[in-house]
Write an enzyme that holds these catalytic residues in place. Structure first.
Site, PDB file in Angstrom:
ATOM      1  N   ASN A 103       0.852  -1.190   0.000  1.00 25.48           N
ATOM      2  CA  ASN A 103       0.000   0.000   0.000  1.00 25.48           C
ATOM      3  C   ASN A 103       0.887   1.238   0.000  1.00 25.48           C
ATOM      4  OD1 ASN A 103      -2.377   1.615   0.249  1.00 25.48           O
ATOM      5  ND2 ASN A 103      -1.983   1.817   2.452  1.00 25.48           N
TER       6      ASN A 103
ATOM      7  N   HIS B  63       0.893   5.111   1.397  1.00 16.37           N
ATOM      8  CA  HIS B  63       0.179   5.951   2.358  1.00 16.37           C
ATOM      9  C   HIS B  63       0.830   7.331   2.407  1.00 16.37           C
ATOM     10  CE1 HIS B  63      -2.376   6.810   5.748  1.00 16.37           C
ATOM     11  NE2 HIS B  63      -1.328   7.337   6.352  1.00 16.37           N
TER      12      HIS B  63
ATOM     13  N   SER C  88       4.847   6.739   2.449  1.00 14.79           N
ATOM     14  CA  SER C  88       5.446   5.441   2.775  1.00 14.79           C
ATOM     15  C   SER C  88       4.801   4.355   1.930  1.00 14.79           C
ATOM     16  CB  SER C  88       5.168   5.080   4.249  1.00 14.79           C
ATOM     17  OG  SER C  88       5.422   6.160   5.117  1.00 14.79           O
TER      18      SER C  88
ATOM     19  N   ASP D 298      -2.605   0.545   8.045  1.00 13.29           N
ATOM     20  CA  ASP D 298      -1.371   1.313   7.808  1.00 13.29           C
ATOM     21  C   ASP D 298      -0.242   0.941   8.773  1.00 13.29           C
ATOM     22  OD1 ASP D 298      -2.776   2.684   5.802  1.00 13.29           O
ATOM     23  OD2 ASP D 298      -3.471   4.206   7.218  1.00 13.29           O
TER      24      ASP D 298
HETATM   25  C1  GRF Z   1      -2.589   8.808  -2.508  1.00 10.84           C
HETATM   26  O1  GRF Z   1      -2.272   9.962  -1.799  1.00 10.84           O
HETATM   27  C2  GRF Z   1      -2.218   7.588  -1.717  1.00 10.84           C
HETATM   28  O2  GRF Z   1      -1.097   7.773  -0.907  1.00 10.84           O
HETATM   29  C3  GRF Z   1      -3.431   7.371  -0.862  1.00 10.84           C
HETATM   30  O3  GRF Z   1      -4.516   7.712  -1.697  1.00 10.84           O
HETATM   31  C4  GRF Z   1      -4.079   8.633  -2.688  1.00 10.84           C
HETATM   32  C5  GRF Z   1      -4.432   8.050  -4.012  1.00 10.84           C
HETATM   33  O4  GRF Z   1      -4.180   8.936  -5.064  1.00 10.84           O
HETATM   34  N1  GRF Z   1      -3.495   6.030  -0.339  1.00 10.84           N
HETATM   35  P1  GRF Z   1      -4.333   8.450  -6.551  1.00 10.84           P
HETATM   36  O5  GRF Z   1      -5.738   7.900  -6.712  1.00 10.84           O
HETATM   37  O6  GRF Z   1      -3.293   7.429  -6.830  1.00 10.84           O
HETATM   38  O7  GRF Z   1      -4.123   9.696  -7.373  1.00 10.84           O
END
Ligand code: GRF
Length: 192
Positions: free
Chosen positions: A112, A114, A141, A150
């Site tokens: 994932n 984050h 991260s 997370d």
């Molecule tokens: C990103 O900021 C990611 O870190 C979080 O959700 C957002 C997704 O953005 N988990 P995108 O849809 O990839 O533009």
């Protein structure tokens, strides 16, 4: 640069719920650079995910799987993943929590991204909270997914300076740019 979609690449599914900028970036990297994965499947829990457009643009199969009864949904997804021989899952803005059973089945193969310097700021509104707390740095991260939100082992992390002019929107933009650089690198790191 030469396109490379060789069979040696690890078949990957990207799970999204939103705009999919990380998805787009992962697809691009997997095709243009010498990265050891290919994006073969896009899964979304909602038809409203803007990122689903990349399915057509890049000619990649998509599945929209509604989350009703958790176990049934898990089994549906697992079946598709098995059929498509998917070996790695990348969550990229996926707004549903995967069940313990699902995570166990794909143990060590779910990543994932984050938007915070974990373990700080798990959950939502990370940039807003970081600015409110007058942090000097924000960041992002890439981590393994385990059954706690997370909280899995961190693979790569990078920080971003918060300037006095930043609001959560401008910070989000800055961090997203860095996300696009570390996510493919993190995949490379674990697959090589
Ligand atoms: C990103 O900021 C990611 O870190 C979080 O959700 C957002 C997704 O953005 N988990 P995108 O849809 O990839 O533009």
């Amino acid at each position: 640069m030469k396109k490379s979609t060789g069979p040696e690449k690890t078949k990957t599914a990207v799970f999204i719920s939103g705009k999919g900028s990380n998805l787009k970036n992962l697809i691009r990297c997997s095709r243009i650079k010498n990265y050891p994965f290919s994006v073969n499947l896009i899964i979304s829990n909602t038809i409203k995910a803007k990122g689903l457009k990349y399915s057509n643009i890049f000619n990649i199969e998509k599945k929209i799987i509604k989350y009703d009864k958790k176990i049934k949904t898990d089994n549906k997804i697992l079946k598709v993943l098995k059929q498509r021989k998917i070996k790695l899952i990348c969550l990229a803005g996926f707004m549903k929590i995967l069940s313990k059973n699902f995570i166990k089945k794909f143990n060590g193969k779910i990543l994932n991204i984050h938007p915070s310097l974990l373990p700080k700021y798990k959950g939502l509104n990370t940039h807003f909270r970081a600015i409110n707390n007058k942090e000097k740095f924000a960041g992002c991260s890439v981590h393994y997914v385990n059954s706690k939100l997370d909280s899995g082992k961190i693979i790569l992390q990078r920080r971003v300076k918060i300037s006095s002019k930043d609001n959560h929107k401008s910070l989000e933009k800055k961090v997203l740019k860095v996300e696009h650089s570390i996510y493919p690198d993190a995949i490379k790191k674990i697959l090589n």
